[in-house]
Design a protein around this motif. Structure first.
Motif, mmCIF file in Angstrom:
data_model
loop_
_atom_site.group_PDB
_atom_site.id
_atom_site.type_symbol
_atom_site.label_atom_id
_atom_site.label_comp_id
_atom_site.label_asym_id
_atom_site.label_seq_id
_atom_site.Cartn_x
_atom_site.Cartn_y
_atom_site.Cartn_z
ATOM 1 N N PHE A 72 0.816 -1.212 0.000
ATOM 2 C CA PHE A 72 0.000 0.000 0.000
ATOM 3 C C PHE A 72 0.855 1.270 0.000
ATOM 4 C CE2 PHE A 72 -2.685 -3.324 1.835
ATOM 5 C CZ PHE A 72 -3.828 -3.193 1.042
ATOM 6 N N GLN A 73 2.098 1.167 -0.485
ATOM 7 C CA GLN A 73 2.945 2.351 -0.635
ATOM 8 C C GLN A 73 2.778 2.918 -2.041
ATOM 9 O OE1 GLN A 73 7.002 1.448 0.307
ATOM 10 N NE2 GLN A 73 6.562 0.852 2.417
ATOM 11 N N PRO A 74 2.659 4.254 -2.179
ATOM 12 C CA PRO A 74 2.515 4.835 -3.521
ATOM 13 C C PRO A 74 3.711 4.508 -4.409
ATOM 14 C CG PRO A 74 2.001 6.443 -1.815
ATOM 15 C CD PRO A 74 2.587 5.254 -1.123
ATOM 16 N N PHE A 75 3.413 4.217 -5.673
ATOM 17 C CA PHE A 75 4.402 3.989 -6.735
ATOM 18 C C PHE A 75 5.221 2.713 -6.506
ATOM 19 C CE2 PHE A 75 4.020 8.669 -6.156
ATOM 20 C CZ PHE A 75 3.235 8.911 -7.275
ATOM 21 N N ALA A 76 4.781 1.825 -5.624
ATOM 22 C CA ALA A 76 5.434 0.522 -5.453
ATOM 23 C C ALA A 76 4.638 -0.514 -6.233
ATOM 24 C CB ALA A 76 5.484 0.141 -3.969
ATOM 25 N N THR A 77 5.258 -1.135 -7.225
ATOM 26 C CA THR A 77 4.556 -2.094 -8.082
ATOM 27 C C THR A 77 5.517 -3.149 -8.580
ATOM 28 O OG1 THR A 77 3.231 -2.344 -10.097
ATOM 29 C CG2 THR A 77 4.926 -0.638 -10.121
ATOM 30 N N THR A 78 4.970 -4.348 -8.843
ATOM 31 C CA THR A 78 5.761 -5.435 -9.429
ATOM 32 C C THR A 78 5.466 -5.596 -10.912
ATOM 33 O OG1 THR A 78 4.032 -7.041 -8.833
ATOM 34 C CG2 THR A 78 5.823 -6.686 -7.242
ATOM 35 N N LYS A 79 4.519 -4.804 -11.443
ATOM 36 C CA LYS A 79 4.176 -4.904 -12.864
ATOM 37 C C LYS A 79 5.124 -4.023 -13.673
ATOM 38 C CE LYS A 79 -0.717 -5.563 -11.774
ATOM 39 N NZ LYS A 79 -2.094 -5.052 -11.984
ATOM 40 N N PRO A 80 5.604 -4.495 -14.819
ATOM 41 C CA PRO A 80 6.539 -3.681 -15.622
ATOM 42 C C PRO A 80 5.926 -2.390 -16.131
ATOM 43 C CG PRO A 80 5.845 -5.653 -16.824
ATOM 44 C CD PRO A 80 5.376 -5.829 -15.423
ATOM 45 N N LEU A 82 1.801 1.646 -12.402
ATOM 46 C CA LEU A 82 2.144 2.916 -11.758
ATOM 47 C C LEU A 82 2.236 2.769 -10.249
ATOM 48 C CD1 LEU A 82 2.694 5.885 -12.354
ATOM 49 C CD2 LEU A 82 0.256 6.328 -12.113
ATOM 50 N N GLY A 83 1.642 1.721 -9.673
ATOM 51 C CA GLY A 83 1.726 1.502 -8.234
ATOM 52 C C GLY A 83 0.780 2.363 -7.430
ATOM 53 N N LEU A 84 -0.389 2.728 -8.022
ATOM 54 C CA LEU A 84 -1.341 3.573 -7.299
ATOM 55 C C LEU A 84 -2.689 2.890 -7.082
ATOM 56 C CD1 LEU A 84 -0.701 7.029 -9.007
ATOM 57 C CD2 LEU A 84 0.002 6.319 -6.741
ATOM 58 N N GLY A 85 -2.944 1.752 -7.751
ATOM 59 C CA GLY A 85 -4.252 1.116 -7.687
ATOM 60 C C GLY A 85 -4.664 0.733 -6.279
ATOM 61 N N LEU A 86 -3.795 0.008 -5.551
ATOM 62 C CA LEU A 86 -4.142 -0.415 -4.191
ATOM 63 C C LEU A 86 -4.198 0.774 -3.234
ATOM 64 C CD1 LEU A 86 -2.107 -3.731 -3.781
ATOM 65 C CD2 LEU A 86 -4.575 -3.472 -4.002
ATOM 66 N N VAL A 87 -3.308 1.752 -3.440
ATOM 67 C CA VAL A 87 -3.308 2.949 -2.576
ATOM 68 C C VAL A 87 -4.634 3.692 -2.707
ATOM 69 C CG1 VAL A 87 -2.168 5.126 -2.080
ATOM 70 C CG2 VAL A 87 -0.814 3.155 -2.770
ATOM 71 N N ILE A 88 -5.068 3.908 -3.960
ATOM 72 C CA ILE A 88 -6.332 4.615 -4.192
ATOM 73 C C ILE A 88 -7.506 3.792 -3.663
ATOM 74 C CG2 ILE A 88 -7.880 5.454 -5.998
ATOM 75 C CD1 ILE A 88 -5.375 6.060 -7.668
ATOM 76 N N SER A 89 -7.464 2.476 -3.873
ATOM 77 C CA SER A 89 -8.570 1.631 -3.419
ATOM 78 C C SER A 89 -8.703 1.671 -1.900
ATOM 79 C CB SER A 89 -8.335 0.196 -3.899
ATOM 80 O OG SER A 89 -8.351 0.115 -5.303
ATOM 81 N N ARG A 90 -7.585 1.569 -1.161
ATOM 82 C CA ARG A 90 -7.682 1.622 0.300
ATOM 83 C C ARG A 90 -8.165 3.001 0.758
ATOM 84 N NH1 ARG A 90 -2.605 0.528 4.278
ATOM 85 N NH2 ARG A 90 -1.935 2.495 3.330
ATOM 86 N N ASP A 91 -7.708 4.052 0.070
ATOM 87 C CA ASP A 91 -8.132 5.404 0.423
ATOM 88 C C ASP A 91 -9.647 5.550 0.251
ATOM 89 O OD1 ASP A 91 -7.510 8.047 1.261
ATOM 90 O OD2 ASP A 91 -7.783 8.721 -0.795
ATOM 91 N N ASP A 110 -12.365 6.240 3.221
ATOM 92 C CA ASP A 110 -13.234 7.406 3.117
ATOM 93 C C ASP A 110 -14.704 7.004 3.267
ATOM 94 O OD1 ASP A 110 -13.514 10.244 2.629
ATOM 95 O OD2 ASP A 110 -14.365 9.731 0.692
ATOM 96 N N LEU A 111 -15.036 5.769 2.893
ATOM 97 C CA LEU A 111 -16.407 5.274 3.038
ATOM 98 C C LEU A 111 -16.657 4.672 4.415
ATOM 99 C CD1 LEU A 111 -16.885 3.555 -0.455
ATOM 100 C CD2 LEU A 111 -17.788 5.754 0.306
ATOM 101 N N GLY A 112 -15.684 4.787 5.327
ATOM 102 C CA GLY A 112 -15.864 4.270 6.673
ATOM 103 C C GLY A 112 -15.463 2.824 6.841
ATOM 104 N N GLY A 113 -14.787 2.240 5.836
ATOM 105 C CA GLY A 113 -14.340 0.856 5.918
ATOM 106 C C GLY A 113 -12.834 0.767 5.796
ATOM 107 N N ASP A 114 -12.361 -0.290 5.120
ATOM 108 C CA ASP A 114 -10.923 -0.467 4.943
ATOM 109 C C ASP A 114 -10.685 -1.501 3.857
ATOM 110 O OD1 ASP A 114 -8.229 -0.110 5.279
ATOM 111 O OD2 ASP A 114 -8.186 -0.668 7.391
ATOM 112 N N LEU A 115 -9.437 -1.568 3.383
ATOM 113 C CA LEU A 115 -8.999 -2.601 2.442
ATOM 114 C C LEU A 115 -7.753 -3.245 3.040
ATOM 115 C CD1 LEU A 115 -9.120 -4.020 -0.342
ATOM 116 C CD2 LEU A 115 -7.664 -2.187 -1.229
ATOM 117 N N VAL A 116 -7.785 -4.570 3.233
ATOM 118 C CA VAL A 116 -6.679 -5.256 3.884
ATOM 119 C C VAL A 116 -6.251 -6.457 3.055
ATOM 120 C CG1 VAL A 116 -7.327 -4.530 6.212
ATOM 121 C CG2 VAL A 116 -8.283 -6.631 5.273
#
Length: 557
Positions: free
Chosen positions: A509-517, A520-529, A533-539
């Motif tokens: 969940f760190q920005p710009f950290a990705t294993t795909k060539p 961009l490394g933002l998908g999981l960060v944005i999803s957890r955010d 924001d909706l009162g839940g979480d992504l784990v």
């Protein structure tokens, strides 16, 4: 006299020490402020580049899809009976995708149909055989070119694709993208941004006076005046000169490559430049340092109290500014991620739309023949099929419009089944093409209602399913599961892929950290955010044999 000389000497030493201390503090504070400004600028440049890439991804597949369209081929093969219908289709498609223009040219460069057919500056009837993108598309199949429009006189990027085989080309489909709205958003958010092509010519800029100017690395290169006149409307391109964004201070330029890899229909060698003026931050840092020194000399207690107050006040102001900018960039990132996801799955959605469109034509032609033969009942059956196919098309296009909506909708009671159905509608073609085994929740679990925003929950689920499909590959298995809790509902996406290593887990969940060539490394960060924001979480919750990500959604009372 000796005492007086001693006092003078002590005063001189004190002044020298104080001056040295002030200069040292000035250098230290300024260098620290400059480092912070450059670090922030690098992150901002990466985000702006991702936003520009998403704008390109939205329409990059349109020429390829239209090149295989039956109505386009019929027109280029000489059947002009449906030109009006094609004009209207192109107009609707341009409105939905945000393209400035979509048009079809024959192999001689003459425009036969266009989305702006009913506008004074229509492309219909204009010949673009002189354009490099047309000639290159006819020769190699695809091309891109940034140029000034000959009719509209507005700059934009042209993406073109050949219709027909290389040995017997029928014509070219082209899409024009204009970046006025993107440049306006840049002007609101930054001091200055501009984008250059591989030859060093400025294409996009927050300051219109910078456009079509030459940067330092391009000034000494030879140029083709005729080609520049055709592309940019200028036979001679002037060097780029600019003042500091705020008139004073040092200017730092942060370069971020627009594309990580070359793509056949994407501009090659574009570079985004973000202009940052660290002068105000540096001046504030220097002023703060001198104030701290002055207060320290005046009184230790008073200086400590004043320094604490100033630092707390400055920290509060900085936190407020950072929080505001973070909210703005978070919204932009979420929209960019959603549009980039649409760009990635647009080929599959095009296939989902292409099949009903082809079937509509067959049923309509058959119904016409049945009526002519006096068989109205059989013709009515065909028309019922046409209505069913039209409903299917409306379902698909409606899901696309809702998914790409920029403004978040109000929270409402939404069933888990609506979220799952929407995500699978967008990804159905990819799942089928990969022959992936998909397990979905039972009907009772799909009927569970939660209070949330439909589109944002669907965005998170699409991101997780995309990652799972990337992990399992051809013939893999993906499961969507619902776990009921007292206070929440857990929606899990599990895959049978190779798993995530322990060294990668800490950076998930760190920005710009990705294993795909190409990631961009933002998908999981944005999803957890979004989930928080909706009162839940992504784990991340792996089990023995599967990789699982869990969306924690608050249960409605």
């Amino acid at each position: 006299m000796p005492d007086r000389r001693r006092l003078v000497l002590l005063a001189i030493v004190a002044i020298v020490v104080l001056t040295g201390l002030v200069l040292s503090v000035d250098r230290l504070m300024y260098s620290r402020a400059l480092a912070q400004e450059k670090a922030a600028a690098r992150d901002d440049a990466a985000i702006l580049a991702a936003g520009l890439r998403s704008e390109l991804d939205k329409v990059s597949l349109l020429p390829i899809t239209l090149a295989g369209d039956l109505q386009v081929r019929d027109l280029l093969e000489g059947n002009s009976g449906q030109t009006g219908q094609l004009d209207t289709r192109l107009e609707n498609l341009a409105n939905q995708s945000g393209a400035a223009a979509i048009y079809v040219m024959d192999k001689g460069g003459l425009t036969l149909a266009a989305s702006n057919w009913n506008q004074p500056a229509t492309f219909v009837g204009s010949n673009y055989a002189f354009r490099r993108y047309f000639r290159q598309a006819i020769t190699v199949g695809t091309s891109t070119e940034f140029a000034l429009g000959t009719v509209s006189r507005k700059p934009g990027l042209y993406i073109a694709h050949r219709v027909g085989a290389a040995a017997n080309p029928l014509g070219v489909v082209a899409v024009k993208i204009e970046f006025d709205a993107l440049e306006e958003s840049w002007r609101d958010a930054t001091d200055g941004v501009y984008v250059t092509d591989a030859s060093g010519v400025v294409l996009l800029a927050t300051d219109a006076a910078w456009r079509f100017r030459l940067t330092d690395q391009a000034i000494d290169r030879p140029r083709d005046a005729v080609q520049d006149e055709q592309r940019f409307g200028l036979a001679r391109l002037e060097p780029l000169t600019m003042a500091s964004p705020r008139g004073t201070g040092e200017r730092a330029i942060v370069d971020a490559p627009l594309f990580d890899t070359l793509q056949p229909i994407s501009p090659d060698g574009w570079t985004l430049h973000l202009l940052v003026d660290p002068g105000p931050r540096g001046a504030a840092a220097i002023a703060s340092g001198r104030l701290a020194v002055a207060l320290a000399l005046a009184s230790t207690i008073a200086a400590a109290f004043a320094l604490f107050f100033v630092r707390r006040r400055r920290q509060a102001l900085q936190e407020e500014m950072v929080a505001q900018r973070t909210r703005t960039l978070r919204d932009q990132l979420s929209q960019a991620n959603r549009l980039a996801t649409l760009g990635q799955i647009s080929a599959g959605v095009g296939h989902e739309i292409g099949q009903p469109v082809a079937a509509l034509r067959v049923f309509a032609e058959s119904g016409e023949k049945l009526i002519a033969r006096g068989r109205p009942e059989e013709a009515s059956a065909n028309f019922r099929e046409i209505i069913s196919l039209a409903d299917r098309l409306g379902l698909i296009t409606g899901e696309l419009r809702r998914f790409s909506r920029r403004q978040p909708a109000a929270r409402r009671l939404v069933k888990i089944g609506e979220i799952v159905d929407g995500a699978l509608l967008l990804l159905r073609d990819r799942i089928g093409s990969m022959n992936a085994a998909l397990q979905v929740p039972n009907l009772d679990d799909l009927e569970i209602a939660v209070a949330a925003e439909h589109v944002r929950l669907e965005q998170v689920l699409v991101n997780l399913l995309q990652n799972a499909l990337d992990a399992v590959g051809e013939g893999g298995s993906v499961a969507i599961e619902v776990i009921r809790g007292d206070a929440d509902i857990r929606l899990r996406v599990c895959d049978s892929g190779p798993g995530i290593g322990s060294d990668e887990t800490a950076r998930l969940f760190q920005p710009f950290a990705t294993t795909k060539p190409d990631g961009l490394g933002l998908g999981l960060v944005i999803s957890r955010d979004i989930m928080r924001d909706l009162g839940g979480d992504l784990v991340f919750e792996p089990d023995d044999k599967r990789t699982c990500f869990t969306m924690i959604i608050s249960r409605t009372k």
